[in-house]
Design an enzyme around this catalytic site. Structure first.
Site, PDB file in Angstrom:
ATOM      1  N   GLY A   1      11.862  11.634 -48.196  1.00 33.73           N
ATOM      2  CA  GLY A   1      11.345  11.619 -46.829  1.00 33.73           C
ATOM      3  C   GLY A   1      12.279  10.833 -45.927  1.00 33.73           C
ATOM      4  N   SER A   2      11.707  10.135 -44.957  1.00 35.86           N
ATOM      5  CA  SER A   2      12.528   9.466 -43.954  1.00 35.86           C
ATOM      6  C   SER A   2      13.068   8.125 -44.455  1.00 35.86           C
ATOM      7  CB  SER A   2      11.683   9.227 -42.698  1.00 35.86           C
ATOM      8  OG  SER A   2      10.599   8.370 -43.024  1.00 35.86           O
TER       9      SER A   2
ATOM     10  N   GLU B   1      20.018  11.932 -37.729  1.00 31.07           N
ATOM     11  CA  GLU B   1      19.463  13.142 -38.333  1.00 31.07           C
ATOM     12  C   GLU B   1      18.408  13.717 -37.394  1.00 31.07           C
ATOM     13  OE1 GLU B   1      16.872  12.900 -41.843  1.00 31.07           O
ATOM     14  OE2 GLU B   1      18.100  14.474 -42.733  1.00 31.07           O
TER      15      GLU B   1
ATOM     16  N   LYS C   1       1.572  12.507 -54.248  1.00 31.72           N
ATOM     17  CA  LYS C   1       0.984  12.536 -52.902  1.00 31.72           C
ATOM     18  C   LYS C   1       1.856  13.462 -52.065  1.00 31.72           C
ATOM     19  CE  LYS C   1       0.935  11.183 -49.081  1.00 31.72           C
ATOM     20  NZ  LYS C   1       1.031  12.104 -47.924  1.00 31.72           N
TER      21      LYS C   1
ATOM     22  N   CYS D   1      17.153  18.292 -45.940  1.00 31.35           N
ATOM     23  CA  CYS D   1      17.866  17.013 -46.018  1.00 31.35           C
ATOM     24  C   CYS D   1      19.362  17.229 -46.090  1.00 31.35           C
ATOM     25  CB  CYS D   1      17.362  16.209 -47.207  1.00 31.35           C
ATOM     26  SG  CYS D   1      17.248  17.175 -48.698  1.00 31.35           S
TER      27      CYS D   1
ATOM     28  N   GLU E   1      13.043   5.378 -42.896  1.00 28.86           N
ATOM     29  CA  GLU E   1      12.124   4.297 -42.496  1.00 28.86           C
ATOM     30  C   GLU E   1      11.072   4.076 -43.582  1.00 28.86           C
ATOM     31  OE1 GLU E   1      12.871   7.031 -40.609  1.00 28.86           O
ATOM     32  OE2 GLU E   1      14.335   5.951 -39.380  1.00 28.86           O
TER      33      GLU E   1
ATOM     34  N   GLU F   1      15.325   9.774 -51.735  1.00 24.61           N
ATOM     35  CA  GLU F   1      16.127  10.874 -51.188  1.00 24.61           C
ATOM     36  C   GLU F   1      15.744  10.977 -49.729  1.00 24.61           C
ATOM     37  OE1 GLU F   1      17.396  13.573 -49.637  1.00 24.61           O
ATOM     38  OE2 GLU F   1      16.303  15.090 -50.789  1.00 24.61           O
TER      39      GLU F   1
ATOM     40  N   GLY G   1      11.350   5.199 -46.649  1.00 25.81           N
ATOM     41  CA  GLY G   1      12.090   4.896 -47.878  1.00 25.81           C
ATOM     42  C   GLY G   1      12.258   3.395 -48.079  1.00 25.81           C
TER      43      GLY G   1
HETATM   44  P1  NAD Z   1       7.936  10.616 -43.704  1.00 29.42           P
HETATM   45  O1  NAD Z   1       8.929   9.800 -44.430  1.00 29.42           O
HETATM   46  O2  NAD Z   1       6.991   9.917 -42.788  1.00 29.42           O
HETATM   47  O3  NAD Z   1       7.027  11.439 -44.740  1.00 29.42           O
HETATM   48  C1  NAD Z   1       7.449  11.793 -46.044  1.00 29.42           C
HETATM   49  C2  NAD Z   1       6.316  11.495 -47.027  1.00 29.42           C
HETATM   50  O4  NAD Z   1       6.043  10.096 -47.022  1.00 29.42           O
HETATM   51  C3  NAD Z   1       4.980  12.178 -46.699  1.00 29.42           C
HETATM   52  O5  NAD Z   1       4.317  12.546 -47.891  1.00 29.42           O
HETATM   53  C4  NAD Z   1       4.206  11.074 -46.021  1.00 29.42           C
HETATM   54  O6  NAD Z   1       2.808  11.244 -46.137  1.00 29.42           O
HETATM   55  C5  NAD Z   1       4.660   9.860 -46.794  1.00 29.42           C
HETATM   56  N1  NAD Z   1       4.527   8.598 -46.071  1.00 29.42           N
HETATM   57  C6  NAD Z   1       4.551   8.382 -44.732  1.00 29.42           C
HETATM   58  N2  NAD Z   1       4.365   7.073 -44.460  1.00 29.42           N
HETATM   59  C7  NAD Z   1       4.217   6.437 -45.645  1.00 29.42           C
HETATM   60  C8  NAD Z   1       4.011   5.087 -46.028  1.00 29.42           C
HETATM   61  N3  NAD Z   1       3.906   4.116 -45.120  1.00 29.42           N
HETATM   62  N4  NAD Z   1       3.924   4.787 -47.335  1.00 29.42           N
HETATM   63  C9  NAD Z   1       4.049   5.754 -48.272  1.00 29.42           C
HETATM   64  N5  NAD Z   1       4.225   7.060 -47.970  1.00 29.42           N
HETATM   65  C10 NAD Z   1       4.314   7.403 -46.673  1.00 29.42           C
HETATM   66  O7  NAD Z   1       8.700  11.735 -42.932  1.00 29.42           O
HETATM   67  P2  NAD Z   1       8.177  12.522 -41.638  1.00 29.42           P
HETATM   68  O8  NAD Z   1       7.567  11.599 -40.644  1.00 29.42           O
HETATM   69  O9  NAD Z   1       7.333  13.615 -42.113  1.00 29.42           O
HETATM   70  O10 NAD Z   1       9.540  13.032 -41.049  1.00 29.42           O
HETATM   71  C11 NAD Z   1      10.304  12.157 -40.215  1.00 29.42           C
HETATM   72  C12 NAD Z   1      11.767  12.346 -40.422  1.00 29.42           C
HETATM   73  O11 NAD Z   1      12.111  12.085 -41.792  1.00 29.42           O
HETATM   74  C13 NAD Z   1      12.274  13.750 -40.200  1.00 29.42           C
HETATM   75  O12 NAD Z   1      12.480  14.051 -38.882  1.00 29.42           O
HETATM   76  C14 NAD Z   1      13.524  13.741 -41.025  1.00 29.42           C
HETATM   77  O13 NAD Z   1      14.573  13.164 -40.312  1.00 29.42           O
HETATM   78  C15 NAD Z   1      13.179  12.879 -42.200  1.00 29.42           C
HETATM   79  N6  NAD Z   1      12.762  13.685 -43.381  1.00 29.42           N
HETATM   80  C16 NAD Z   1      13.637  13.850 -44.384  1.00 29.42           C
HETATM   81  C17 NAD Z   1      13.267  14.614 -45.478  1.00 29.42           C
HETATM   82  C18 NAD Z   1      14.189  14.837 -46.616  1.00 29.42           C
HETATM   83  O14 NAD Z   1      14.105  15.847 -47.297  1.00 29.42           O
HETATM   84  N7  NAD Z   1      15.060  13.903 -46.919  1.00 29.42           N
HETATM   85  C19 NAD Z   1      12.032  15.224 -45.524  1.00 29.42           C
HETATM   86  C20 NAD Z   1      11.141  15.031 -44.485  1.00 29.42           C
HETATM   87  C21 NAD Z   1      11.532  14.248 -43.415  1.00 29.42           C
END
Ligand code: NAD
Length: 484
Positions: free
Chosen positions: A234-235, A386, A181, A290, A237, A256, A239
């Site tokens: 991703g984030s 971050e 996804k 990241c 939260e 990650e 994670g």
């Molecule tokens: P996010 O965690 O919301 O999104 C990352 C992925 O998770 C996307 O594919 C999203 O569709 C998916 N996702 C979102 N909510 C989900 C849920 N409830 N269940 C399963 N999957 C879900 O990140 P974001 O909102 O795009 O970015 C927010 C913050 O996260 C950024 O400002 C940054 O600090 C951090 N971030 C970190 C990385 C990294 O490489 N570690 C990458 C993107 C964002």
């Protein structure tokens, strides 16, 4: 850059080797960060689409053509895909820049790196094997390394193509069948590479791609009882939600989740070598990396000198529309721009320098001028959280002990950079860092496919890249044969 000059993927999912619309027929708009305009649409998938993708992966893994390939054959397919990505690199890079906003040079480098993931792990597919254990007389005891089965992959928008390769290539190499996804904010390159994978002959169900919103399609995938292992970037939260869902399904996961990575500059460092790396490590990809070097710790004796140079360099950084000369493009979305601007406006530290936004940058694009803060209190919000934007905070320190305390003093632990010419100090500092990767007299934000990468604490757990990822995407089984 014009959308009509780039081949855009259709708003479809890749499920069981076929391109299909979301079962609901729903689609979502895709905006380019460069001008904020809608230029295409993607499938807005629901749980039923995730169900279909997981079922296709299961069938591929349990007796389908994918499961019948030898490790060498899987590797060969992956090498072919790596080659096709290289052949299409320019078009893929232009698509990535349109979708994600990153400077075209960065997008080109990303495509080479994406191809490398398939080359590296394609080459590794037949090189990870089990072992025989000397055991009791009359017994043969062995440890086999086997795939998990169906692996789920949720990736972010910051390096869409690279994350695609980084997440699924090691899983495929070990023989898993994958469901990915991608992020709703940038997923076109993943779809395009999915087309190339079908073209080079990946059997149906080995790679499934379902686009859509995180809280719908992502949630459905992370909670799916048919998934045997989850990989998330991703984030923090989200994670946590992924880990809770994995726990409920009694499966493993890698997370990650980003960082607040320090670069530590001692007064004996080669400062001329330090400056460009410090700036690049936070400007690259708009700071949306990241492993961005988002804190710089500077020994007090050279603090003023280093800051004077950084001030001049930050003031010279211009955000622009991602063309050939761009070093800093727009951020990914209006939401991310607002988030970063809020951090800058509310920063609890003195602002030292601001870059600029190029005149004539498209109205509606998500441009943010780079910002340098300092001296920051180690515990201040701007030095702890971050930001995920082109924002660097500088913190003075006195000695090694002080540097270690400040460097390790956040909830994160992903990467650290150490700049010193003292060999003993290099070793002491590397040992003292609470994180997953340490660079000495250099810094590689996001670099090095061969190098195991991952964090501790709020940066997550598990390791990607290197052969470590092949171990994450497989498990061991001990077989004891009493042959008399
Ligand atoms: P996010 O965690 O919301 O999104 C990352 C992925 O998770 C996307 O594919 C999203 O569709 C998916 N996702 C979102 N909510 C989900 C849920 N409830 N269940 C399963 N999957 C879900 O990140 P974001 O909102 O795009 O970015 C927010 C913050 O996260 C950024 O400002 C940054 O600090 C951090 N971030 C970190 C990385 C990294 O490489 N570690 C990458 C993107 C964002």
């Amino acid at each position: 850059m014009k959308a009509d000059s780039i081949r855009l993927p259709r708003p479809l999912n890749l499920i069981d080797g076929a391109w299909v619309a979301a079962a609901s027929g729903r689609e979502m708009d895709v905006r380019s960060p460069i001008d904020g305009e809608v230029f295409t649409r993607i499938a807005d998938s629901g749980p039923e689409d995730v169900d279909a993708a997981v079922a296709a992966a299961r069938a591929a893994f349990d007796g389908g053509p994918w499961s019948k390939l030898t490790a060498a054959e899987r590797g060969r397919l992956m090498l072919r895909l790596g080659n096709r990505i290289l052949e299409e690199a320019e078009e893929l890079a232009r698509l990535e820049t349109m979708d994600n906003g990153k400077p075209i040079k960065q997008a080109r480098a990303d495509m080479i790196a994406t191809a490398r993931y398939f080359e590296y792990y394609g080459g590794g597919a037949d090189k990870v094997h089990g072992e025989v254990i000397p055991f009791l007389s009359g017994y043969h005891a062995e440890v086999r390394r086997e795939p998990h089965g169906v692996t789920g992959h949720i990736i972010p928008w910051n390096y869409p193509a690279q994350m695609f390769g980084r997440s699924i290539a090691p899983a495929l190499a070990m023989g898993n069948a994958t469901v990915l996804k991608p992020a709703e904010d940038a997923c076109l390159s993943a779809l395009r590479i999915g087309e190339l994978a079908t073209e080079v002959g990946f059997p149906a169900g080995a790679i499934n791609i379902v686009t859509g919103r995180g809280e719908v399609a992502g949630k459905a995938l992370s909670e799916h009882p048919g998934v045997d292992f989850m990989s998330f970037t991703g984030s923090p939260e989200v994670g946590v939600m992924i880990q809770v869902a994995a726990a409920k399904n009694f499966i493993g996961c890698t997370l990650e989740l980003g960082g607040k990575s320090p670069q530590i500059v001692f007064d004996d460092a080669d400062l001329e070598a330090v400056y460009p790396v410090l700036v690049n490590a936070i400007i690259q990809n708009g700071g949306q990396t990241c492993s961005a070097g988002s804190r710089v710790l500077i020994q007090r004796g050279v603090y003023d000198k280093v800051m004077a140079e950084l001030k001049a360099r930050f003031e010279a950084v211009t955000a622009s529309d991602s063309g050939e000369d761009a070093v800093l493009g727009p951020l990914i979305s209006a939401r991310q721009k607002k988030r970063v601007e809020t951090y800058i406006a509310e920063a609890d530290a003195p602002l030292v320098a601001r870059g600029s936004i190029a005149q004539g940058s498209p109205e509606g694009g998500y441009y943010v001028a780079a910002a340098l803060f300092g001296p920051c209190e180690p515990g201040s919000k701007i030095a702890q959280e971050e930001v995920f934007g082109p924002v660097l905070c500088a913190i003075p320190f006195d000695d090694e002990a002080d540097a270690i305390r400040i460097a390790n003093g956040t909830d994160y632990g992903l990467v650290a950079g150490i700049w010193t010419s003292n060999g003993g100090r290099q070793q002491r500092m590397a040992k003292a860092m609470h994180c997953g990767q340490v660079f000495i007299n250099g810094y590689g934000a996001g670099g090095g496919i061969e190098l195991p990468f991952g964090g501790i604490r709020k940066s997550g757990h598990g390791r990607e890249k290197g052969f470590a990822a092949l171990h994450e995407f497989s498990r061991i089984k001990t077989v004891v044969n009493n042959h008399g």
